[in-house]
Scaffold this motif. Structure first.
Motif, mmCIF file in Angstrom:
data_model
loop_
_atom_site.group_PDB
_atom_site.id
_atom_site.type_symbol
_atom_site.label_atom_id
_atom_site.label_comp_id
_atom_site.label_asym_id
_atom_site.label_seq_id
_atom_site.Cartn_x
_atom_site.Cartn_y
_atom_site.Cartn_z
ATOM 1 N N SER A 1 -3.608 9.865 -2.352
ATOM 2 C CA SER A 1 -2.983 11.064 -2.926
ATOM 3 C C SER A 1 -1.562 11.259 -2.392
ATOM 4 N N ALA A 2 -1.312 10.782 -1.162
ATOM 5 C CA ALA A 2 0.041 10.906 -0.607
ATOM 6 C C ALA A 2 1.029 10.114 -1.462
ATOM 7 N N THR B 1 -0.876 7.083 11.372
ATOM 8 C CA THR B 1 -1.108 6.730 9.963
ATOM 9 C C THR B 1 -1.034 5.217 9.728
ATOM 10 N N ASP C 1 0.355 4.711 0.891
ATOM 11 C CA ASP C 1 -0.609 5.639 1.490
ATOM 12 C C ASP C 1 0.103 6.688 2.341
ATOM 13 N N ALA C 2 -0.661 7.383 3.182
ATOM 14 C CA ALA C 2 -0.085 8.463 3.997
ATOM 15 C C ALA C 2 0.884 7.923 5.050
ATOM 16 N N HIS C 3 0.889 6.600 5.238
ATOM 17 C CA HIS C 3 1.835 6.009 6.184
ATOM 18 C C HIS C 3 3.146 5.625 5.499
ATOM 19 N N TRP D 1 0.845 -1.196 0.000
ATOM 20 C CA TRP D 1 0.000 0.000 0.000
ATOM 21 C C TRP D 1 0.874 1.237 0.000
ATOM 22 N N GLU E 1 -8.443 9.604 2.611
ATOM 23 C CA GLU E 1 -7.854 10.944 2.474
ATOM 24 C C GLU E 1 -8.281 11.824 3.648
ATOM 25 N N SER F 1 9.136 15.831 -11.570
ATOM 26 C CA SER F 1 9.791 17.110 -11.856
ATOM 27 C C SER F 1 11.250 17.063 -11.390
ATOM 28 N N GLU G 1 9.362 8.150 -0.982
ATOM 29 C CA GLU G 1 9.986 9.437 -1.316
ATOM 30 C C GLU G 1 11.481 9.412 -1.001
ATOM 31 N N GLY H 1 1.313 11.682 -4.880
ATOM 32 C CA GLY H 1 2.083 12.922 -4.742
ATOM 33 C C GLY H 1 3.580 12.690 -4.821
ATOM 34 N N VAL H 2 4.031 11.528 -4.349
ATOM 35 C CA VAL H 2 5.465 11.213 -4.431
ATOM 36 C C VAL H 2 5.911 11.204 -5.894
ATOM 37 N N ILE I 1 4.428 12.690 -8.440
ATOM 38 C CA ILE I 1 4.321 14.033 -9.022
ATOM 39 C C ILE I 1 5.598 14.827 -8.712
ATOM 40 N N GLY I 2 5.980 14.819 -7.433
ATOM 41 C CA GLY I 2 7.187 15.553 -7.030
ATOM 42 C C GLY I 2 8.444 14.961 -7.644
ATOM 43 N N PHE J 1 4.234 6.598 2.259
ATOM 44 C CA PHE J 1 4.749 7.425 1.153
ATOM 45 C C PHE J 1 6.140 7.986 1.429
#
Lengths: 118, 150
Positions: free
Chosen positions: A59-60, B16, A25-27, A23, B49, A70, A33, A63-64, A66-67, A29
């Motif tokens: 999204s977390a 989390t 997730d926010a835990h 997974w 979320e 770039s 990263e 988001g990794v 996406i960042g 990510f």
């Protein structure tokens, strides 16, 4: 079941295969990263990220990528995503990321896409 | 025929690593409801979320608090309330401000902020937030269930 795991292996002379399991997730990510940032720190900026064993992404996690995309471009590299599962693809579609990233369905295709990174 | 009314709750510590536990609870509750199968992953994502936002912004990473997730569902709607005692996280302002998030430019700029809120709004039909001084914060997410063939 494995909650989260990342395995690295060479894909070609100058590209790395990053296999992600579990997974994203926010835990978890931050671990993802950190792994990508460590690779960038070693000059490994052409990454194929295998998502075929990622069962869930929030999204977390997205988001990794996406960042990191770039970040790869700034360093003259690129990120290619491989074989996202259906739930992951659904989130990428929702966020419009399917148009932003390059996708590949095999190691050969990923290596070819990364070889053409500027 | 599946029962249409579902009422359930789970309370977890504001960590989390508990997000997966909340997602499993949601999956099970949604399966007992009248919500179409095609909406399961999306609603689980939207609630995940919301709970992640509460843990990260309401409690700022402090792990001494709790987050309660309540579910009330009937034939017409699936409602999730996320209740916490952390600092009021101004979701209401965020909800209004991010309504027109230009996702394409946002992502092209490498920005990740506001994506969770974008997902909540995209998936759910209503997102509302209530915070009272000295009381609990309540974020309510509602998904309407269309009658088959409607």
């Amino acid at each position: 079941m494995r909650e989260f795991e990342i395995n690295l292996e060479p894909l070609s002379a100058n590209a790395t295969l990053v296999r992600v399991v579990g997974w994203l997730d926010a835990h978890t990510f931050e671990f993802m990263e950190q792994t990508i940032n460590n690779l960038y720190g070693k000059g490994m900026v052409r990454l194929a990220i295998d998502l075929s064993e990622v069962e869930y992404i929030s999204s977390a996690g997205a988001g990794v990528f996406i960042g990191s995309l770039s970040g790869a471009h700034e360093r003259g590299g690129n990120i290619v995503l491989m074989n996202p599962t259906e739930p992951v693809k659904e989130v990428f579609d929702m966020l419009g990321l399917s148009q932003v990233f390059t996708f590949a369905d095999s190691k050969k295709a990923a290596a070819a896409a990364l070889a053409s990174a500027k | 025929m599946a029962p249409l009314h579902v009422s359930d709750r789970i309370e977890v510590e504001a960590k989390t690593q508990n997000l997966q536990k909340v997602r499993e609870f949601l999956h099970a509750a949604i399966k007992r409801s009248a919500l179409p199968t095609g909406d399961i992953n999306k609603v689980v994502l939207a609630v995940d979320e919301a709970v992640a936002n509460t843990i990260q912004h309401g409690y700022h990473g402090r792990e001494d608090g709790t987050v309660e997730v309540q579910i009330e569902a009937d034939a017409g709607k699936f409602t999730v309330r996320i209740i916490d005692s952390g600092d009021p996280y101004d979701s209401a302002k965020g909800v209004a401000g991010k309504a027109d998030l230009d996702l394409k430019n946002h992502i092209a700029a490498g920005s990740k902020r506001g994506l969770g809120l974008f997902i909540m709004r995209k998936v759910m039909d209503e997102v509302s937030y209530q915070s009272r001084d000295g009381s609990k914060n309540v974020l309510t997410l509602t998904k309407y269930i269309k009658a088959p063939g409607a």
